[in-house]
Design an enzyme around this catalytic site. Structure first.
Site, PDB file in Angstrom:
ATOM      1  N   ARG A  75      11.812  -7.674  14.538  1.00  0.00           N
ATOM      2  CA  ARG A  75      10.729  -6.933  14.914  1.00  0.00           C
ATOM      3  C   ARG A  75       9.774  -7.653  15.181  1.00  0.00           C
ATOM      4  NH1 ARG A  75       8.811  -3.717  11.118  1.00  0.00           N
ATOM      5  NH2 ARG A  75       7.911  -2.163  12.638  1.00  0.00           N
TER       6      ARG A  75
ATOM      7  N   ARG B 248     -10.901   1.120   8.030  1.00  0.00           N
ATOM      8  CA  ARG B 248     -10.798  -0.312   8.169  1.00  0.00           C
ATOM      9  C   ARG B 248     -11.810  -1.212   8.830  1.00  0.00           C
ATOM     10  NH1 ARG B 248      -4.371  -0.795  10.510  1.00  0.00           N
ATOM     11  NH2 ARG B 248      -3.443  -0.357   8.666  1.00  0.00           N
TER      12      ARG B 248
ATOM     13  N   ARG C 201      -2.087 -10.131  12.789  1.00  0.00           N
ATOM     14  CA  ARG C 201      -2.511  -8.796  12.151  1.00  0.00           C
ATOM     15  C   ARG C 201      -3.296  -9.120  10.962  1.00  0.00           C
ATOM     16  NH1 ARG C 201       2.810  -6.287  10.926  1.00  0.00           N
ATOM     17  NH2 ARG C 201       1.680  -4.179  10.073  1.00  0.00           N
TER      18      ARG C 201
ATOM     19  N   LYS D  56       0.622  -1.129  -0.045  1.00  0.00           N
ATOM     20  CA  LYS D  56       0.184  -0.099  -0.130  1.00  0.00           C
ATOM     21  C   LYS D  56       1.048   1.271  -0.009  1.00  0.00           C
ATOM     22  CE  LYS D  56      -2.688   0.315   3.603  1.00  0.00           C
ATOM     23  NZ  LYS D  56      -2.209  -0.747   4.255  1.00  0.00           N
TER      24      LYS D  56
ATOM     25  N   ARG E 257      12.070 -10.572   7.186  1.00  0.00           N
ATOM     26  CA  ARG E 257      12.628  -9.250   7.613  1.00  0.00           C
ATOM     27  C   ARG E 257      13.411  -9.479   8.799  1.00  0.00           C
ATOM     28  NH1 ARG E 257       8.728  -4.436   6.177  1.00  0.00           N
ATOM     29  NH2 ARG E 257       7.988  -5.129   7.884  1.00  0.00           N
TER      30      ARG E 257
END
Length: 223
Positions: free
Chosen positions: A160, A93, A171, A19, A127
């Site tokens: 992270r 959302r 999520r 996005k 990541r």
């Protein structure tokens, strides 16, 4: 040549769907003001405001921020923009947020990025970060020379909290549960346009062509 009419759009897609990248290209090519809910949230979190601490708690647990809080934050920023064209990224959302937006503004189009959850999970959980420098590695296409360690300092890399498989899964499930009804809400209004794929660079040309059809009176800059 500027836009001949006010144009207001929303871009939707799960965390990690690209996005931010697509939004940046849209705002550059079509000269729309960009309002990112993530930027607003990070601003509050970094300032450690009372609201920021609440937001951080929600995000750390993989939860979405309460409707009334998000609506108040976003609508306040939109009002500050006055009568201008804009692209909203990361809001609404929920149906409640969409209704709050509709009460204040008329949305011309909603761009939905449909990227498979498995692609996103692989993208995000690959990541690893060197915290002191901010250097980010991706074990699939930009791995460190020595697995688990920074190329420059040799110090350990960490994942992270947002990028752990457990948090990413939470999520994505949270996004799906709360946001799918929003897609149906906009679909029923006839303003939803969905773009599917696994690579941002392959999705973007279709988004760009669609917006050129919607906005023919544009002085286009290089994308």
């Amino acid at each position: 040549m500027a836009l001949q009419k006010i144009f207001r759009a929303v871009i939707m897609g799960p965390p990690g769907s690209g996005k931010g990248t697509v939004s940046a290209r849209i705002t550059k090519t079509f000269r729309l003001n960009h309002l990112s809910s993530g930027d607003i949230l990070r601003g509050n979190i970094n300032a450690k405001t009372e609201l920021g601490l609440l937001l951080k708690s929600c995000i750390d647990q993989g939860q979405l921020v309460p409707d009334h809080v998000m609506s108040r934050l976003i609508l306040s920023d939109l009002r500050a923009m006055g009568k201008s064209s804009w692209l909203l990224d990361g809001f609404p959302r929920t149906v409640s947020q969409a209704e709050a937006l509709d009460d204040a503004y008329s949305v011309d189009t909603v761009i939905n990025l449909n990227v498979p959850f498995q692609t996103i999970k692989q993208r995000l959980t690959s990541r690893w970060t060197h915290l002191p420098s901010g250097r980010v590695y991706n074990i699939d296409f930009n791995p460190p020379k020595v697995p688990g360690f920074d190329d420059v300092t040799g110090e350990p890399l960490v994942q992270r909290v947002d990028d752990t498989p457990e948090t990413v899964t939470r999520r994505l499930k949270s996004y799906e549960t709360q946001t799918e009804p929003v897609l149906e809400y906009y679909r029923s209004k006839g303003v939803l346009e969905t773009f599917s794929g696994t690579e941002t660079n392959k999705i973007w040309p279709h988004v760009k062509a669609f917006l050129h059809r919607k906005l023919p009176s544009i002085n286009q800059e290089a994308a």
